[in-house]
Design a protein around this motif. Structure first.
Motif, mmCIF file in Angstrom:
data_model
loop_
_atom_site.group_PDB
_atom_site.id
_atom_site.type_symbol
_atom_site.label_atom_id
_atom_site.label_comp_id
_atom_site.label_asym_id
_atom_site.label_seq_id
_atom_site.Cartn_x
_atom_site.Cartn_y
_atom_site.Cartn_z
ATOM 1 N N LEU A 32 0.714 -1.312 0.058
ATOM 2 C CA LEU A 32 -0.019 0.145 -0.247
ATOM 3 C C LEU A 32 0.480 1.593 -0.041
ATOM 4 N N PRO A 33 0.403 1.882 -0.893
ATOM 5 C CA PRO A 33 1.549 3.732 -0.802
ATOM 6 C C PRO A 33 1.556 4.562 0.108
ATOM 7 N N GLU A 34 -0.008 4.311 1.574
ATOM 8 C CA GLU A 34 0.211 5.252 2.786
ATOM 9 C C GLU A 34 0.137 3.852 3.823
ATOM 10 N N LYS A 35 0.584 4.367 4.829
ATOM 11 C CA LYS A 35 0.759 3.498 6.470
ATOM 12 C C LYS A 35 -0.303 4.464 7.251
ATOM 13 N N LEU A 36 -1.170 2.970 7.938
ATOM 14 C CA LEU A 36 -2.278 3.657 8.440
ATOM 15 C C LEU A 36 -1.556 4.472 9.348
ATOM 16 N N HIS A 37 -1.054 4.202 9.599
ATOM 17 C CA HIS A 37 -0.737 5.384 11.357
ATOM 18 C C HIS A 37 -0.264 6.651 11.069
ATOM 19 N N ASP A 38 -0.508 6.482 9.631
ATOM 20 C CA ASP A 38 0.016 7.820 8.933
ATOM 21 C C ASP A 38 -0.909 8.576 8.973
ATOM 22 N N VAL A 39 -2.623 8.596 9.389
ATOM 23 C CA VAL A 39 -3.431 9.000 8.943
ATOM 24 C C VAL A 39 -4.600 8.754 10.287
ATOM 25 N N ILE A 40 -4.692 7.640 11.361
ATOM 26 C CA ILE A 40 -5.419 7.445 12.143
ATOM 27 C C ILE A 40 -4.270 6.310 13.014
ATOM 28 N N ASP A 41 -4.443 6.863 13.711
ATOM 29 C CA ASP A 41 -3.986 6.035 15.367
ATOM 30 C C ASP A 41 -4.492 4.351 15.061
ATOM 31 N N PRO A 42 -3.949 3.247 14.678
ATOM 32 C CA PRO A 42 -4.267 1.877 14.306
ATOM 33 C C PRO A 42 -4.993 1.684 16.207
ATOM 34 N N ASP A 43 -4.518 2.019 16.811
ATOM 35 C CA ASP A 43 -4.604 1.291 18.199
ATOM 36 C C ASP A 43 -5.612 1.659 18.761
#
Length: 80
Positions: A32-43
């Protein structure tokens, strides 16, 4: 909109989001071109609806060009 199956107690919402977006983009989740943690806190996303008896609600955010909506019952929907 592409809904995914509700997540089980073994499958956290953040993983379900990553898997749904990767499937929609036809790529492996690690590509994926973007990390999830760059847009929302996964925890925070995982703990938000962690209760076995959620009272409802949704969270919507943009990830990899999709508007992602996560519901309290574990549905993940994507819209371009």
């Amino acid at each position: 909109m592409s809904p995914s199956s509700p997540t089980s107690s073994n499958n956290v919402l953040s993983n379900a989001v990553i898997e749904a977006v990767a499937k929609e983009m036809d790529v492996h989740p690690t590509e994926l071109p973007e990390k999830l943690h760059d847009v929302i806190d996964p925890d925070s996303l995982d703990s938000l609806f962690a209760s076995r008896n959620p009272t409802g609600g949704t969270v919507t955010f943009t990830y990899c060009g999709y508007e992602v909506t996560v519901t309290a019952d574990g549905d993940v929907s994507l819209e371009e």
